[in-house]
Design an enzyme around this catalytic site. Structure first.
Site, PDB file in Angstrom:
ATOM      1  CD  GLU A 258      -2.859  -1.169   2.394  1.00  0.00           C
ATOM      2  OE1 GLU A 258      -2.868  -0.223   3.191  1.00  0.00           O
ATOM      3  OE2 GLU A 258      -3.577  -2.167   2.543  1.00  0.00           O
ATOM      4  CG  HIS A 276      -6.034   0.473   4.679  1.00  0.00           C
ATOM      5  ND1 HIS A 276      -4.879  -0.193   4.987  1.00  0.00           N
ATOM      6  CD2 HIS A 276      -6.819   0.340   5.793  1.00  0.00           C
ATOM      7  CE1 HIS A 276      -4.944  -0.687   6.218  1.00  0.00           C
ATOM      8  NE2 HIS A 276      -6.112  -0.374   6.729  1.00  0.00           N
TER       9      HIS A 276
HETATM   10  P1  NAD Z   1      -9.543  -9.083  16.670  1.00  0.00           P
HETATM   11  O1  NAD Z   1      -8.213  -9.338  17.300  1.00  0.00           O
HETATM   12  O2  NAD Z   1     -10.675  -8.665  17.549  1.00  0.00           O
HETATM   13  O3  NAD Z   1     -10.023 -10.368  15.849  1.00  0.00           O
HETATM   14  C1  NAD Z   1      -9.162 -11.138  15.089  1.00  0.00           C
HETATM   15  C2  NAD Z   1      -9.658 -12.567  15.195  1.00  0.00           C
HETATM   16  O4  NAD Z   1      -8.879 -13.367  14.316  1.00  0.00           O
HETATM   17  C3  NAD Z   1      -9.491 -13.169  16.611  1.00  0.00           C
HETATM   18  O5  NAD Z   1     -10.729 -13.650  17.091  1.00  0.00           O
HETATM   19  C4  NAD Z   1      -8.489 -14.304  16.414  1.00  0.00           C
HETATM   20  O6  NAD Z   1      -8.778 -15.412  17.223  1.00  0.00           O
HETATM   21  C5  NAD Z   1      -8.705 -14.624  14.945  1.00  0.00           C
HETATM   22  N1  NAD Z   1      -7.578 -15.308  14.348  1.00  0.00           N
HETATM   23  C6  NAD Z   1      -6.272 -15.158  14.573  1.00  0.00           C
HETATM   24  N2  NAD Z   1      -5.556 -16.010  13.804  1.00  0.00           N
HETATM   25  C7  NAD Z   1      -6.464 -16.721  13.093  1.00  0.00           C
HETATM   26  C8  NAD Z   1      -6.344 -17.737  12.109  1.00  0.00           C
HETATM   27  N3  NAD Z   1      -5.162 -18.200  11.732  1.00  0.00           N
HETATM   28  N4  NAD Z   1      -7.485 -18.229  11.570  1.00  0.00           N
HETATM   29  C9  NAD Z   1      -8.709 -17.753  11.941  1.00  0.00           C
HETATM   30  N5  NAD Z   1      -8.868 -16.808  12.876  1.00  0.00           N
HETATM   31  C10 NAD Z   1      -7.765 -16.291  13.431  1.00  0.00           C
HETATM   32  O7  NAD Z   1      -9.266  -7.995  15.538  1.00  0.00           O
HETATM   33  P2  NAD Z   1     -10.362  -7.044  14.869  1.00  0.00           P
HETATM   34  O8  NAD Z   1     -10.395  -5.766  15.604  1.00  0.00           O
HETATM   35  O9  NAD Z   1     -11.599  -7.800  14.656  1.00  0.00           O
HETATM   36  O10 NAD Z   1      -9.648  -6.759  13.461  1.00  0.00           O
HETATM   37  C11 NAD Z   1      -9.591  -7.776  12.498  1.00  0.00           C
HETATM   38  C12 NAD Z   1      -8.670  -7.375  11.347  1.00  0.00           C
HETATM   39  O11 NAD Z   1      -9.215  -6.229  10.697  1.00  0.00           O
HETATM   40  C13 NAD Z   1      -7.257  -6.958  11.770  1.00  0.00           C
HETATM   41  O12 NAD Z   1      -6.344  -7.407  10.797  1.00  0.00           O
HETATM   42  C14 NAD Z   1      -7.302  -5.439  11.742  1.00  0.00           C
HETATM   43  O13 NAD Z   1      -6.037  -4.872  11.569  1.00  0.00           O
HETATM   44  C15 NAD Z   1      -8.209  -5.250  10.546  1.00  0.00           C
HETATM   45  N6  NAD Z   1      -8.861  -3.943  10.480  1.00  0.00           N
HETATM   46  C16 NAD Z   1      -8.857  -3.335   9.274  1.00  0.00           C
HETATM   47  C17 NAD Z   1      -9.479  -2.112   9.158  1.00  0.00           C
HETATM   48  C18 NAD Z   1      -9.466  -1.396   7.833  1.00  0.00           C
HETATM   49  O14 NAD Z   1      -9.372  -0.197   7.826  1.00  0.00           O
HETATM   50  N7  NAD Z   1      -9.572  -2.094   6.720  1.00  0.00           N
HETATM   51  C19 NAD Z   1     -10.108  -1.529  10.263  1.00  0.00           C
HETATM   52  C20 NAD Z   1     -10.121  -2.216  11.474  1.00  0.00           C
HETATM   53  C21 NAD Z   1      -9.502  -3.457  11.567  1.00  0.00           C
HETATM   54  C1  MLT Z   2      -6.577  -0.668  11.663  1.00  0.00           C
HETATM   55  O1  MLT Z   2      -5.826  -1.642  11.734  1.00  0.00           O
HETATM   56  O2  MLT Z   2      -6.938  -0.031  12.670  1.00  0.00           O
HETATM   57  C2  MLT Z   2      -7.102  -0.276  10.352  1.00  0.00           C
HETATM   58  O3  MLT Z   2      -6.486  -0.902   9.316  1.00  0.00           O
HETATM   59  C3  MLT Z   2      -7.272   1.167  10.132  1.00  0.00           C
HETATM   60  C4  MLT Z   2      -6.043   1.990  10.034  1.00  0.00           C
HETATM   61  O4  MLT Z   2      -5.020   1.540   9.551  1.00  0.00           O
HETATM   62  O5  MLT Z   2      -6.091   3.140  10.469  1.00  0.00           O
END
Ligand code: NAD
Ligand code: MLT
Length: 316
Positions: A258, A276
């Site tokens: 990215e 993103h």
């Molecule tokens: P979280 O830690 O609450 O949930 C992640 C889940 O994944 C956990 O329940 C964990 O047990 C599970 N996990 C870990 N390894 C695994 C595997 N090998 N197989 C299956 N499950 C597995 O995190 P979250 O807050 O729900 O965030 C999830 C993802 O989304 C993260 O990668 C975070 O960085 C991403 N995210 C992206 C954005 C965005 O802007 N696109 C925003 C917020 C979060």
């Molecule tokens: C996160 O991991 O919180 C999301 O990807 C959002 C961000 O990068 O700000």
């Protein structure tokens, strides 16, 4: 005490820190070399995802006690390097959950109803009625990772009448039961899902979880949504499968590299992309800014650490 903010952050964070007596400096255009110099003298660094808090930068710090990530993913921070210097890394995990799940949900709709394609055709004065979408009602969504975001995605999917199955080796059976999600193994999830939505962190275990081999186990009409982390999907394998019509579509908010500006994926009509933006809502940005500012203040003033990711490793 001094706090450096090196990525764009809502002003609520600055207000909180100033009210608590911190000197706050905002400098969002530093090159890595400049940050390496600038970091000296600061007690805390706050980043989003643009700043890469590398070993080089961490090692160059002299007073740094905490690094705060306004968001969830900490793959832009070298945690082992921070741990080695006794620097606590904290994130703000809850503030953008709803926004990220809604974004994944929106991507699922956009993909199923051909909205981006139709929008761009009509804006180019083409009244194209041939585009044929699908309904979501009654379809099966396989959610990989049933943490904060995945759980909310499951609730919303249930709400529109989808069947929800999930895979997450780290959650309790009871949690899945409360969400009314049937836990299955990965192979079953691949075989049964019409949609697969990824909500896992990027770890060695999840790297290229979606690859040539796993794609070969999926239905031909599957649509894959990745609003979690780039690198969880092997983009080369995804492109090949889409191009060859072995899967129906993909919607991606995150990428291996990215910013992504040059990729064959961008040429495909059955791929919907956003840069993103999962956490880019007013609400989420205020939430994570407030959450991390309070955590930093608590850590530096009272020595109390919330959402610290390496505290136990530092204490060893
Ligand atoms: P979280 O830690 O609450 O949930 C992640 C889940 O994944 C956990 O329940 C964990 O047990 C599970 N996990 C870990 N390894 C695994 C595997 N090998 N197989 C299956 N499950 C597995 O995190 P979250 O807050 O729900 O965030 C999830 C993802 O989304 C993260 O990668 C975070 O960085 C991403 N995210 C992206 C954005 C965005 O802007 N696109 C925003 C917020 C979060
Ligand atoms: C996160 O991991 O919180 C999301 O990807 C959002 C961000 O990068 O700000």
């Amino acid at each position: 005490m001094k706090v450096l903010i090196s990525d764009k952050l809502e002003k609520e964070a600055v207000d909180i820190l100033k009210q608590k007596g911190f000197q706050v400096d905002i400098n969002t255009e530093l090159t890595p070399e400049q940050l390496k110099e600038k970091i000296k003298g600061y007690d805390a660094l706050i980043v989003r995802s643009k700043t890469k808090a590398t070993k080089d930068i961490i090692d160059a710090s002299d007073k740094l006690k905490v690094i705060g990530r306004a968001g969830v993913g900490v793959d832009n921070i070298d945690i082992p390097a921070a741990t080695a210097k006794g620097i606590v890394v904290m994130n703000a995990p809850a503030g953008n959950t709803i926004s990220a799940a809604e974004h994944a949900f929106a991507l699922m709709f956009a993909l199923s109803k051909n909205i981006p394609c139709a929008n761009s055709l009509l804006k180019n004065k083409k009244w194209e009625k041939k585009l044929l979408g699908i309904e979501l009602y009654g379809k099966t969504i396989g959610i990989i990772g049933l943490g904060r975001v995945g759980s909310h995605m499951a609730k919303m999917s249930k709400g529109i009448g989808m069947e929800v199955i999930g895979y997450d080796p780290l959650i309790r059976e009871e949690k899945a039961k409360n969400l009314d999600v049937k836990l299955v193994d990965l192979d079953e999830l691949f075989q049964k899902s019409d949609f697969i939505s990824l909500h896992v962190p990027r770890t060695p275990d999840t790297k290229k979880l979606i690859n040539e081999n796993t794609i070969s186990k999926m239905k031909k009409n599957v649509r894959i949504i990745n609003c979690a982390r780039g690198g969880v999907v092997d983009e080369g394998a995804l492109y090949k499968a889409l191009k060859e019509g072995r899967i129906a579509g993909a919607a991606l908010d995150v990428f291996e590299q990215e910013p992504l500006l040059d990729s064959p994926l961008l040429e495909l009509d059955n791929v919907v992309v956003t840069p993103h933006l999962g956490a880019s809502t007013k609400e989420a940005q205020v939430n994570v800014a407030v959450e991390i500012a309070n955590s930093i203040a608590l850590a530096l003033k009272e020595g109390k650490f919330q959402n610290a990711l390496n505290l136990s490793a530092i204490k060893k």
